[in-house]
Design a protein around this motif. Structure first.
Motif, PDB file in Angstrom:
ATOM      1  N   GLN A 104       6.447  -8.534   5.919  1.00 14.37           N
ATOM      2  CA  GLN A 104       5.541  -9.230   5.558  1.00 14.37           C
ATOM      3  C   GLN A 104       5.068  -9.183   3.993  1.00 14.37           C
ATOM      4  OE1 GLN A 104       3.278 -10.952   7.697  1.00 14.37           O
ATOM      5  NE2 GLN A 104       4.407 -10.177   9.393  1.00 14.37           N
ATOM      6  N   MET A 105       4.783 -10.539   3.651  1.00 17.34           N
ATOM      7  CA  MET A 105       4.658 -10.608   2.171  1.00 17.34           C
ATOM      8  C   MET A 105       3.230 -11.032   1.757  1.00 17.34           C
ATOM      9  SD  MET A 105       6.353 -12.668  -0.777  1.00 17.34           S
ATOM     10  CE  MET A 105       7.942 -11.676  -0.795  1.00 17.34           C
ATOM     11  N   ILE A 106       2.380 -10.366   0.993  1.00 22.29           N
ATOM     12  CA  ILE A 106       0.985 -10.415   0.847  1.00 22.29           C
ATOM     13  C   ILE A 106       0.785 -11.000  -0.414  1.00 22.29           C
ATOM     14  CG2 ILE A 106      -1.074  -9.420   0.761  1.00 22.29           C
ATOM     15  CD1 ILE A 106      -0.178  -9.416   3.464  1.00 22.29           C
ATOM     16  N   ALA A 107       0.098 -12.086  -0.614  1.00 22.80           N
ATOM     17  CA  ALA A 107      -0.366 -12.564  -2.209  1.00 22.80           C
ATOM     18  C   ALA A 107      -1.696 -12.203  -2.540  1.00 22.80           C
ATOM     19  CB  ALA A 107      -0.048 -13.954  -2.407  1.00 22.80           C
ATOM     20  N   VAL A 108      -2.137 -11.567  -3.511  1.00 28.62           N
ATOM     21  CA  VAL A 108      -3.577 -11.330  -3.906  1.00 28.62           C
ATOM     22  C   VAL A 108      -3.710 -12.147  -5.099  1.00 28.62           C
ATOM     23  CG1 VAL A 108      -5.256  -9.637  -4.636  1.00 28.62           C
ATOM     24  CG2 VAL A 108      -3.295  -8.952  -3.035  1.00 28.62           C
ATOM     25  N   ILE A 109      -4.690 -13.403  -4.751  1.00 25.73           N
ATOM     26  CA  ILE A 109      -4.807 -14.370  -5.852  1.00 25.73           C
ATOM     27  C   ILE A 109      -6.283 -14.268  -6.312  1.00 25.73           C
ATOM     28  CG2 ILE A 109      -4.752 -16.689  -6.476  1.00 25.73           C
ATOM     29  CD1 ILE A 109      -2.593 -16.925  -4.282  1.00 25.73           C
ATOM     30  N   ALA A 110      -6.467 -14.116  -7.750  1.00 25.18           N
ATOM     31  CA  ALA A 110      -7.845 -13.940  -8.164  1.00 25.18           C
ATOM     32  C   ALA A 110      -8.293 -15.496  -8.376  1.00 25.18           C
ATOM     33  CB  ALA A 110      -7.768 -13.744  -9.742  1.00 25.18           C
ATOM     34  N   ASP A 111      -9.607 -15.535  -7.541  1.00 25.24           N
ATOM     35  CA  ASP A 111      -9.902 -16.881  -7.636  1.00 25.24           C
ATOM     36  C   ASP A 111     -10.396 -17.829  -8.614  1.00 25.24           C
ATOM     37  OD1 ASP A 111     -12.486 -15.803  -8.231  1.00 25.24           O
ATOM     38  OD2 ASP A 111     -13.590 -16.512  -6.447  1.00 25.24           O
ATOM     39  N   ALA A 112     -10.359 -17.007  -9.728  1.00 26.25           N
ATOM     40  CA  ALA A 112     -10.676 -17.773 -11.034  1.00 26.25           C
ATOM     41  C   ALA A 112      -9.611 -18.595 -11.506  1.00 26.25           C
ATOM     42  CB  ALA A 112     -11.301 -16.589 -11.823  1.00 26.25           C
ATOM     43  N   ALA A 113      -8.639 -18.205 -11.199  1.00 27.40           N
ATOM     44  CA  ALA A 113      -7.198 -19.029 -11.644  1.00 27.40           C
ATOM     45  C   ALA A 113      -6.552 -19.268 -10.641  1.00 27.40           C
ATOM     46  CB  ALA A 113      -6.616 -17.861 -12.887  1.00 27.40           C
ATOM     47  N   GLY A 114      -6.749 -19.326  -9.388  1.00 26.72           N
ATOM     48  CA  GLY A 114      -5.935 -19.472  -8.532  1.00 26.72           C
ATOM     49  C   GLY A 114      -5.304 -20.715  -7.932  1.00 26.72           C
TER      50      GLY A 114
ATOM     51  N   ARG B 231       0.845  -1.210   0.094  1.00 29.25           N
ATOM     52  CA  ARG B 231       0.114   0.037  -0.064  1.00 29.25           C
ATOM     53  C   ARG B 231       0.951   1.335  -0.153  1.00 29.25           C
ATOM     54  NH1 ARG B 231      -5.729  -0.839   0.701  1.00 29.25           N
ATOM     55  NH2 ARG B 231      -5.609   1.247   1.813  1.00 29.25           N
ATOM     56  N   PRO B 232       0.498   2.489  -0.557  1.00 28.67           N
ATOM     57  CA  PRO B 232       1.112   3.734  -0.676  1.00 28.67           C
ATOM     58  C   PRO B 232       1.572   4.288   0.816  1.00 28.67           C
ATOM     59  CG  PRO B 232      -0.932   4.014  -1.382  1.00 28.67           C
ATOM     60  CD  PRO B 232      -0.841   2.659  -1.025  1.00 28.67           C
ATOM     61  N   LYS B 233       0.662   4.223   1.644  1.00 30.72           N
ATOM     62  CA  LYS B 233       0.977   4.829   3.129  1.00 30.72           C
ATOM     63  C   LYS B 233       2.329   4.288   3.825  1.00 30.72           C
ATOM     64  CE  LYS B 233      -3.829   5.892   3.716  1.00 30.72           C
ATOM     65  NZ  LYS B 233      -5.070   5.419   4.003  1.00 30.72           N
ATOM     66  N   PRO B 234       2.876   5.009   4.220  1.00 32.29           N
ATOM     67  CA  PRO B 234       4.377   4.892   4.781  1.00 32.29           C
ATOM     68  C   PRO B 234       4.381   3.905   5.977  1.00 32.29           C
ATOM     69  CG  PRO B 234       3.927   7.488   4.940  1.00 32.29           C
ATOM     70  CD  PRO B 234       2.582   6.928   4.385  1.00 32.29           C
ATOM     71  N   ALA B 235       3.279   3.962   6.689  1.00 27.47           N
ATOM     72  CA  ALA B 235       3.239   2.678   7.646  1.00 27.47           C
ATOM     73  C   ALA B 235       3.286   1.269   7.094  1.00 27.47           C
ATOM     74  CB  ALA B 235       2.122   2.846   8.602  1.00 27.47           C
ATOM     75  N   TYR B 236       2.963   1.234   5.908  1.00 29.87           N
ATOM     76  CA  TYR B 236       3.006  -0.199   5.220  1.00 29.87           C
ATOM     77  C   TYR B 236       4.289  -0.558   4.660  1.00 29.87           C
ATOM     78  CZ  TYR B 236      -1.971  -0.291   5.429  1.00 29.87           C
ATOM     79  OH  TYR B 236      -3.503  -0.548   5.733  1.00 29.87           O
ATOM     80  N   ARG B 237       5.294   0.115   4.745  1.00 26.15           N
ATOM     81  CA  ARG B 237       6.648   0.106   4.015  1.00 26.15           C
ATOM     82  C   ARG B 237       7.407  -1.021   4.299  1.00 26.15           C
ATOM     83  NH1 ARG B 237       6.951   3.952   7.815  1.00 26.15           N
ATOM     84  NH2 ARG B 237       8.527   3.911   9.457  1.00 26.15           N
ATOM     85  N   TYR B 238       7.155  -1.810   5.413  1.00 25.77           N
ATOM     86  CA  TYR B 238       7.834  -2.945   5.442  1.00 25.77           C
ATOM     87  C   TYR B 238       6.961  -4.354   4.950  1.00 25.77           C
ATOM     88  CZ  TYR B 238      10.735  -0.112   8.222  1.00 25.77           C
ATOM     89  OH  TYR B 238      11.662   0.773   8.659  1.00 25.77           O
ATOM     90  N   THR B 239       5.867  -3.895   4.248  1.00 22.95           N
ATOM     91  CA  THR B 239       4.939  -5.186   3.796  1.00 22.95           C
ATOM     92  C   THR B 239       5.014  -4.866   2.355  1.00 22.95           C
ATOM     93  OG1 THR B 239       3.596  -4.978   5.756  1.00 22.95           O
ATOM     94  CG2 THR B 239       2.525  -5.907   3.792  1.00 22.95           C
ATOM     95  N   VAL B 240       5.224  -6.199   1.585  1.00 21.21           N
ATOM     96  CA  VAL B 240       5.087  -6.083   0.102  1.00 21.21           C
ATOM     97  C   VAL B 240       4.226  -7.077  -0.418  1.00 21.21           C
ATOM     98  CG1 VAL B 240       7.499  -5.237  -0.046  1.00 21.21           C
ATOM     99  CG2 VAL B 240       7.091  -7.980   0.368  1.00 21.21           C
ATOM    100  N   GLU B 241       3.666  -7.062  -1.493  1.00 17.61           N
ATOM    101  CA  GLU B 241       2.908  -7.799  -2.257  1.00 17.61           C
ATOM    102  C   GLU B 241       3.800  -8.363  -3.481  1.00 17.61           C
ATOM    103  OE1 GLU B 241      -0.807  -7.683  -5.509  1.00 17.61           O
ATOM    104  OE2 GLU B 241      -0.610  -6.174  -4.220  1.00 17.61           O
ATOM    105  N   ASP B 242       3.459  -9.880  -3.704  1.00 18.55           N
ATOM    106  CA  ASP B 242       4.304 -10.514  -4.406  1.00 18.55           C
ATOM    107  C   ASP B 242       3.492 -10.617  -5.718  1.00 18.55           C
ATOM    108  OD1 ASP B 242       2.717 -12.595  -3.713  1.00 18.55           O
ATOM    109  OD2 ASP B 242       3.944 -14.034  -4.091  1.00 18.55           O
ATOM    110  N   THR B 243       4.290 -10.638  -6.929  1.00 20.06           N
ATOM    111  CA  THR B 243       3.777 -10.731  -8.247  1.00 20.06           C
ATOM    112  C   THR B 243       4.643 -11.974  -8.890  1.00 20.06           C
ATOM    113  OG1 THR B 243       2.724  -8.497  -8.419  1.00 20.06           O
ATOM    114  CG2 THR B 243       3.267  -9.640 -10.475  1.00 20.06           C
ATOM    115  N   ILE B 244       3.941 -13.118  -9.583  1.00 15.05           N
ATOM    116  CA  ILE B 244       4.472 -13.889 -10.187  1.00 15.05           C
ATOM    117  C   ILE B 244       3.891 -14.411 -11.488  1.00 15.05           C
ATOM    118  CG2 ILE B 244       5.695 -16.341 -10.120  1.00 15.05           C
ATOM    119  CD1 ILE B 244       5.738 -15.995  -7.025  1.00 15.05           C
TER     120      ILE B 244
END
Length: 170
Positions: free
Chosen positions: A116-126, A73-86
């Motif tokens: 922390q690492m977050i994955a956001v996975i579309a349920d249709a192809a997940g 997320r763009p807010k500074p407090a989230y700076r140690y959390t990332v989202e993975d993309t593969i």
């Protein structure tokens, strides 16, 4: 032979081609317009500037897949959390490239100080993506119903999360 390494500028044509395939032919990404190589170059510069990993899997001299850890997320407090993309070139599915990329991405994101690492996975192809993430210790953190609309249908997402590095709690 497959090699996972940091992306280089000359890899971005291959990255853009793989991404475009999923943008145009699937609901795995909510993007509707493929990014240009110039836009990928900007993303690379942004990630490098943040000290975040952007990787490719190279097979037989070509880009066979890519992965990166971007800001959650763009807010500074989230700076140690990332989202993975593969994403993998469809010709290279089922060869262990997703495992190689995610393993290296988790390791490098932790070394970069991420917690922390977050994955956001579309349920249709997940299904495959959920299984891959589970193998690396990700746990389901929630579901968001009907949050995306693409290819004439509503799509939900599965959120998965994994702690990174020593002392990072889930």
């Amino acid at each position: 032979m497959t090699l996972v390494r940091a992306v280089r500028a000359d890899d971005l044509d291959g990255v853009a081609a793989i991404a475009a395939h999923y943008v145009l032919n699937s609901t795995a990404t909510f993007a509707e317009t493929p990014q240009t190589v110039a836009e990928w170059r900007e993303r690379l510069g942004d990630l490098e500037g943040r000290g975040l990993p952007f990787l490719v899997a190279e097979a037989d001299g070509e880009v066979a897949g890519y992965a990166y850890a971007g800001p959650w997320r763009p807010k500074p407090a989230y700076r140690y959390t990332v989202e993975d993309t593969i994403y993998l070139d469809p010709r290279h599915l089922g060869k262990g490239l997703g495992t190689a990329l995610l393993g290296e991405l988790v390791e490098r994101a932790a070394k970069a100080g991420m917690r922390q690492m977050i994955a956001v996975i579309a349920d249709a192809a997940g299904d495959g993506s959920v299984a891959l993430h589970r193998r690396f210790g990700f746990v389901e953190a929630g579901r968001l119903s009907d949050v995306g609309h693409k290819q004439g249908r509503w799509i939900s997402t599965i959120l998965m999360q994994r702690a990174l590095g020593p002392g990072a709690g889930a």
